[in-house]
Write an enzyme that holds these catalytic residues in place. Structure first.
Site, PDB file in Angstrom:
ATOM      1  N   ILE A 144       0.890  -1.154   0.000  1.00 42.11           N
ATOM      2  CA  ILE A 144       0.000   0.000   0.000  1.00 42.11           C
ATOM      3  C   ILE A 144       0.929   1.205   0.000  1.00 42.11           C
ATOM      4  CG2 ILE A 144      -1.663   1.343   1.306  1.00 42.11           C
ATOM      5  CD1 ILE A 144      -2.630  -1.408   2.396  1.00 42.11           C
ATOM      6  N   PRO A 145       1.002   1.902  -1.111  1.00 43.42           N
ATOM      7  CA  PRO A 145       2.074   2.896  -1.320  1.00 43.42           C
ATOM      8  C   PRO A 145       1.833   4.199  -0.584  1.00 43.42           C
ATOM      9  CG  PRO A 145       0.657   2.813  -3.237  1.00 43.42           C
ATOM     10  CD  PRO A 145       0.116   1.803  -2.277  1.00 43.42           C
ATOM     11  N   CYS A 146       1.903   4.163   0.728  1.00 41.59           N
ATOM     12  CA  CYS A 146       1.660   5.352   1.525  1.00 41.59           C
ATOM     13  C   CYS A 146       2.728   6.414   1.266  1.00 41.59           C
ATOM     14  CB  CYS A 146       1.604   5.001   3.000  1.00 41.59           C
ATOM     15  SG  CYS A 146       3.074   4.180   3.588  1.00 41.59           S
ATOM     16  N   HIS A 147       3.861   5.984   0.717  1.00 40.40           N
ATOM     17  CA  HIS A 147       4.914   6.961   0.430  1.00 40.40           C
ATOM     18  C   HIS A 147       4.511   7.900  -0.699  1.00 40.40           C
ATOM     19  CE1 HIS A 147       5.544   3.352  -2.032  1.00 40.40           C
ATOM     20  NE2 HIS A 147       5.939   4.179  -2.967  1.00 40.40           N
ATOM     21  N   ARG A 148       3.467   7.539  -1.441  1.00 39.44           N
ATOM     22  CA  ARG A 148       3.027   8.403  -2.541  1.00 39.44           C
ATOM     23  C   ARG A 148       2.047   9.460  -2.074  1.00 39.44           C
ATOM     24  NH1 ARG A 148       1.763   3.312  -6.274  1.00 39.44           N
ATOM     25  NH2 ARG A 148       3.885   2.490  -6.369  1.00 39.44           N
TER      26      ARG A 148
END
Length: 179
Positions: A144-148
């Site tokens: 889950i690309p929370c860094h985006r």
DNA sequence: AAAACTGCGGCAG
DNA sequence: CTGCCGCAGTTTT
């Protein structure tokens, strides 16, 4: 129609070395449940992931382990650009978390969105802070690309995994380089 | 049930 | 630029 609950939910754990340190992960019959990275050694990685599955029975499934290991290796190496359609164990998530995570997963590789954008997409533009709260508890970065997800005006804000904002930037850089 | 937290955002000074 | 509320959801008293 009633659905039966599975009597046992054995957990598989694995660790793998990547360009972003040692990664460890836990997988149940439902899918990936937890994942951590940036560990300096396999022992560290294993210790940490064991904490997340305290009390749950362990099992070995070489197939599961190697499949996930390869995915992490490739993602952090820059060749894997999508975790779509990968099974996640969402058992412990709240409804709100499910909605947030689902939306965040739809942010394309190498792109970013703000907390507020995600919030309004979910129907309440004022929930930006709650979105941040949910992402902080992301059990499976970078799947889950929370860094985006970044702040609206400033470019960056927190990142709770070891490495903080710097790490967040490094991951975005990785994606940018391999776009 | 209430208060205290947040990986926010916007609008004052 | 900093500071200060309001916000919504989750966690802690």
């Amino acid at each position: 129609m009633k659905k039966l609950k599975l009597p046992l939910q054995n957990t598989v754990i694995g660790t793998v070395e990547t360009k972003f340190g040692w990664v460890s992960f836990a997988v149940t019959s439902k899918g990936l449940r937890d994942c951590r990275f940036m560990f300096p050694s396999p022992d560290c990685a294993t210790d940490e992931i064991l904490k997340t599955i305290a009390g749950k029975p362990l099992s070995e499934d070489k197939n599961v382990i190697s499949t996930w290991s390869l995915m992490f290796k490739e993602y952090f190496g820059g060749s894997l650009k999508s975790f779509d359609k990968v099974p996640l164990d969402s058992e412990s998530w709240t409804d709100f978390q499910k909605r947030v995570y689902m939306t965040v997963q739809s942010i394309p590789y190498g792109k970013t969105a703000s907390y507020g954008t995600i919030a309004s997409y979910l129907g309440n533009g004022n929930a930006s802070r709650a979105v941040g709260n949910a992402l902080k508890n992301n059990p499976v970065p970078p799947v889950i690309p929370c860094h985006r997800v970044i702040a609206a005006d400033k470019d960056m804000c927190g990142f709770s995994a070891t490495g903080g904002i710097e790490l967040k930037l490094k991951i975005l850089e990785l994606e940018k380089d391999n776009l």
